[in-house]
Design a protein around this motif. Structure first.
Motif, PDB file in Angstrom:
ATOM      1  N   ASP A 272      -9.307  -8.419  11.209  1.00 47.05           N
ATOM      2  CA  ASP A 272      -9.587  -7.016  11.527  1.00 47.05           C
ATOM      3  C   ASP A 272      -8.759  -6.011  10.742  1.00 47.05           C
ATOM      4  O   ASP A 272      -9.168  -4.852  10.609  1.00 47.05           O
ATOM      5  CB  ASP A 272      -9.313  -6.750  13.017  1.00 47.05           C
ATOM      6  N   MET A 273      -7.573  -6.397  10.258  1.00 49.91           N
ATOM      7  CA  MET A 273      -6.664  -5.435   9.634  1.00 49.91           C
ATOM      8  C   MET A 273      -6.023  -6.052   8.396  1.00 49.91           C
ATOM      9  O   MET A 273      -5.730  -7.256   8.368  1.00 49.91           O
ATOM     10  CB  MET A 273      -5.565  -5.017  10.625  1.00 49.91           C
ATOM     11  N   PHE A 274      -5.789  -5.195   7.399  1.00 49.36           N
ATOM     12  CA  PHE A 274      -5.193  -5.625   6.137  1.00 49.36           C
ATOM     13  C   PHE A 274      -4.213  -4.567   5.639  1.00 49.36           C
ATOM     14  O   PHE A 274      -4.360  -3.382   5.929  1.00 49.36           O
ATOM     15  CB  PHE A 274      -6.274  -5.802   5.056  1.00 49.36           C
ATOM     16  N   ASP A 275      -3.251  -5.014   4.837  1.00 53.67           N
ATOM     17  CA  ASP A 275      -2.443  -4.104   4.035  1.00 53.67           C
ATOM     18  C   ASP A 275      -2.128  -4.800   2.726  1.00 53.67           C
ATOM     19  O   ASP A 275      -2.092  -6.037   2.661  1.00 53.67           O
ATOM     20  CB  ASP A 275      -1.123  -3.762   4.747  1.00 53.67           C
ATOM     21  N   CYS A 276      -1.916  -4.032   1.685  1.00 49.90           N
ATOM     22  CA  CYS A 276      -1.530  -4.623   0.401  1.00 49.90           C
ATOM     23  C   CYS A 276      -1.098  -3.517  -0.546  1.00 49.90           C
ATOM     24  O   CYS A 276      -1.672  -2.422  -0.536  1.00 49.90           O
ATOM     25  CB  CYS A 276      -2.697  -5.410  -0.210  1.00 49.90           C
ATOM     26  N   VAL A 277      -0.105  -3.809  -1.377  1.00 47.33           N
ATOM     27  CA  VAL A 277       0.321  -2.850  -2.401  1.00 47.33           C
ATOM     28  C   VAL A 277      -0.585  -2.890  -3.627  1.00 47.33           C
ATOM     29  O   VAL A 277      -0.438  -2.066  -4.528  1.00 47.33           O
ATOM     30  CB  VAL A 277       1.780  -3.123  -2.848  1.00 47.33           C
ATOM     31  N   MET A 278      -1.530  -3.827  -3.661  1.00 47.12           N
ATOM     32  CA  MET A 278      -2.322  -4.038  -4.872  1.00 47.12           C
ATOM     33  C   MET A 278      -3.018  -2.774  -5.387  1.00 47.12           C
ATOM     34  O   MET A 278      -2.909  -2.451  -6.582  1.00 47.12           O
ATOM     35  CB  MET A 278      -3.322  -5.155  -4.662  1.00 47.12           C
ATOM     36  N   PRO A 279      -3.758  -2.029  -4.567  1.00 52.02           N
ATOM     37  CA  PRO A 279      -4.468  -0.872  -5.146  1.00 52.02           C
ATOM     38  C   PRO A 279      -3.528   0.208  -5.684  1.00 52.02           C
ATOM     39  O   PRO A 279      -3.850   0.837  -6.697  1.00 52.02           O
ATOM     40  CB  PRO A 279      -5.306  -0.348  -3.972  1.00 52.02           C
ATOM     41  N   THR A 280      -2.385   0.410  -5.050  1.00 54.11           N
ATOM     42  CA  THR A 280      -1.463   1.430  -5.545  1.00 54.11           C
ATOM     43  C   THR A 280      -0.679   0.921  -6.748  1.00 54.11           C
ATOM     44  O   THR A 280      -0.513   1.636  -7.735  1.00 54.11           O
ATOM     45  CB  THR A 280      -0.501   1.883  -4.427  1.00 54.11           C
ATOM     46  N   ARG A 281      -0.211  -0.301  -6.676  1.00 49.22           N
ATOM     47  CA  ARG A 281       0.558  -0.862  -7.799  1.00 49.22           C
ATOM     48  C   ARG A 281      -0.329  -0.992  -9.036  1.00 49.22           C
ATOM     49  O   ARG A 281       0.092  -0.667 -10.159  1.00 49.22           O
ATOM     50  CB  ARG A 281       1.148  -2.218  -7.401  1.00 49.22           C
ATOM     51  N   ALA A 282      -1.558  -1.473  -8.838  1.00 43.15           N
ATOM     52  CA  ALA A 282      -2.468  -1.622  -9.973  1.00 43.15           C
ATOM     53  C   ALA A 282      -2.751  -0.267 -10.615  1.00 43.15           C
ATOM     54  O   ALA A 282      -2.795  -0.149 -11.847  1.00 43.15           O
ATOM     55  CB  ALA A 282      -3.776  -2.273  -9.516  1.00 43.15           C
ATOM     56  N   GLY A 283      -2.934   0.761  -9.788  1.00 35.82           N
ATOM     57  CA  GLY A 283      -3.194   2.094 -10.322  1.00 35.82           C
ATOM     58  C   GLY A 283      -2.067   2.593 -11.206  1.00 35.82           C
ATOM     59  O   GLY A 283      -2.307   3.220 -12.245  1.00 35.82           O
ATOM     60  N   ARG A 284      -0.830   2.298 -10.813  1.00 42.99           N
ATOM     61  CA  ARG A 284       0.313   2.740 -11.615  1.00 42.99           C
ATOM     62  C   ARG A 284       0.447   1.941 -12.912  1.00 42.99           C
ATOM     63  O   ARG A 284       1.230   2.318 -13.785  1.00 42.99           O
ATOM     64  CB  ARG A 284       1.602   2.636 -10.797  1.00 42.99           C
ATOM     65  N   HIS A 285      -0.287   0.839 -13.011  1.00 39.62           N
ATOM     66  CA  HIS A 285      -0.219   0.008 -14.215  1.00 39.62           C
ATOM     67  C   HIS A 285      -1.537   0.003 -14.989  1.00 39.62           C
ATOM     68  O   HIS A 285      -1.791  -0.904 -15.781  1.00 39.62           O
ATOM     69  CB  HIS A 285       0.182  -1.417 -13.843  1.00 39.62           C
ATOM     70  N   GLY A 286      -2.374   1.017 -14.739  1.00 39.46           N
ATOM     71  CA  GLY A 286      -3.550   1.202 -15.580  1.00 39.46           C
ATOM     72  C   GLY A 286      -4.774   0.411 -15.194  1.00 39.46           C
ATOM     73  O   GLY A 286      -5.721   0.321 -15.990  1.00 39.46           O
TER      74      GLY A 286
END
Length: 385
Positions: A272-286
């Motif tokens: 039901d619930m998720f968290d992850c740094v992936m979308p923000t970290r990936a954005g900062r790395h192009g």
């Protein structure tokens, strides 16, 4: 406000299942600070901020809840200081629900020196080298000072692969710490403490952990110790193993996950619930996540491409800026690159969650997932010319 985002404010923590499609559930968590539509993706606000984003933007994209990090906030600016300044909601100008992790994962992975005992863990700050002690009671105390709405038990998350006796030791310690966290949390109307299922990649230990936590009658349950480098098939196998042992009427949270495909597959298995740094970290790395799949804006193929990432998107960062401009910003190291691509990525993740919720209600999640995976497999559109 759309009907999908209607608020059902209550002085209690409640979870309502609204629809079911196989193991997948659409639901709603209601709390004093707001309602959380599930399945939900929680953007990670490590130090009281979702990196490269205004929190107003994060809410406007569809996030009902964000995650704050106990370890980072206790080191700076300090939990007592945040409490003196009105708590994390007022401090960060986010009046909606906040989940705080226990700090355990960061203590285990970031601190240079640490010593784990029955009482807790002594560790060295990665910021200034100062020594700190974190017990289950202190973790709950810090989360209370931050005034978060959902608080996590302190647990020991070990790296995989590991020997069965070591996995069992950490799992059993985490269960004892869960009991202590439950006692320290007590009864807080409108708030919740979640337990964390551990057990590595061992099915027997995972079931043992889940059954013991379920017997504690907590308000929610997380699955930890996954998304740490194991194959996706192992993660899915552990989810399927654990699910029958967790209560049907409580929310289930998969910690630290993940890619859009990880999320889709986990929802299909009942998360039901998720968290992850992936979308923000990936954005900062192009790197951009889109309905075309992942797009690496560092790649020279985008240097003269006037098309946006996706002309059909409602997100301005996705729809209104050319790939050539985004490529230029990334290559030039401009902070705006990370801002725009993080905006795009979080918009895509929330759009995906909204689509998942609608598909569950319509009883067509498997068709939705098949179409998504087929589109991702096709990859990005070919360059012009």
């Amino acid at each position: 406000m759309t009907a999908d985002r209607e608020q059902h404010l209550t002085d209690k923590f409640t979870f309502t299942r609204l629809a079911q499609d196989g193991p997948a559930r659409r639901g709603r968590i209601d709390m004093p600070r707001g309602s959380i539509r599930t399945p939900a993706f929680m953007p990670v606000g490590t130090a009281g901020t979702v990196k490269a984003m205004y929190l107003d933007q994060v809410h406007d994209l569809g996030a009902d809840i964000i995650l704050g990090n106990t370890y980072h906030l206790m080191l700076r600016p300090g939990a007592e200081r945040v409490a003196k300044l009105g708590g994390l909601h007022e401090f960060a100008r986010w009046p909606y629900p906040i989940l705080t992790d226990s700090g355990g994962f960061q203590v285990m992975s970031l601190s240079g020196l640490r010593k784990i005992t029955e009482e807790g863990v002594t560790f060295q700050s990665h910021v200034d080298g100062a020594k700190h002690f974190m017990s289950p009671e202190r973790s709950i105390e810090i989360q209370g000072l931050l005034d978060s709405d959902i608080q996590m038990q302190l647990d020991e998350c070990i790296a995989l692969p590991a020997e069965e006796n070591e996995i069992a030791r950490a799992m059993e310690l985490s269960l004892r710490w869960a009991e202590r966290c439950k006692a320290a949390f007590g009864h807080q109307s409108g708030k919740a403490m979640f337990g964390i299922v551990q057990g590595g990649d061992n099915k027997k230990l995972r079931v043992q952990s889940a059954e013991a936590l379920a017997a504690m009658n907590l308000k929610g349950y997380a699955i930890g110790g996954l998304a740490v480098g194991e194959p996706q098939a192992v993660m899915f196998d552990m989810i399927e193993t654990v699910m029958p042992s967790l209560p049907q009427d409580k929310p289930r949270y998969l910690m630290g996950v993940g890619t859009p495909d990880d999320i889709l597959g986990s929802v299909q298995r009942g998360i039901d619930m998720f968290d992850c740094v992936m979308p923000t970290r990936a954005g900062r790395h192009g790197l951009a996540f889109t309905r075309h799949g992942k797009i690496n804006l560092k790649n020279a193929r985008h240097a003269e491409d006037h098309r946006p990432l996706d002309e059909e998107s409602e997100c301005p960062a996705t729809r209104d800026y050319s790939r050539a401009y985004l490529h230029h910003l990334v290559r030039a190291g401009e902070p705006l690159a990370g801002m725009l691509l993080t905006w795009n990525n979080l918009a895509y993740y929330q759009h995906l969650m909204a689509g998942i919720r609608e598909a569950i209600s319509a009883g067509r999640l498997n068709d939705f997932a098949e179409a998504k995976r087929a589109r991702w497999a096709e990859g990005d559109l070919p360059p012009i010319g």
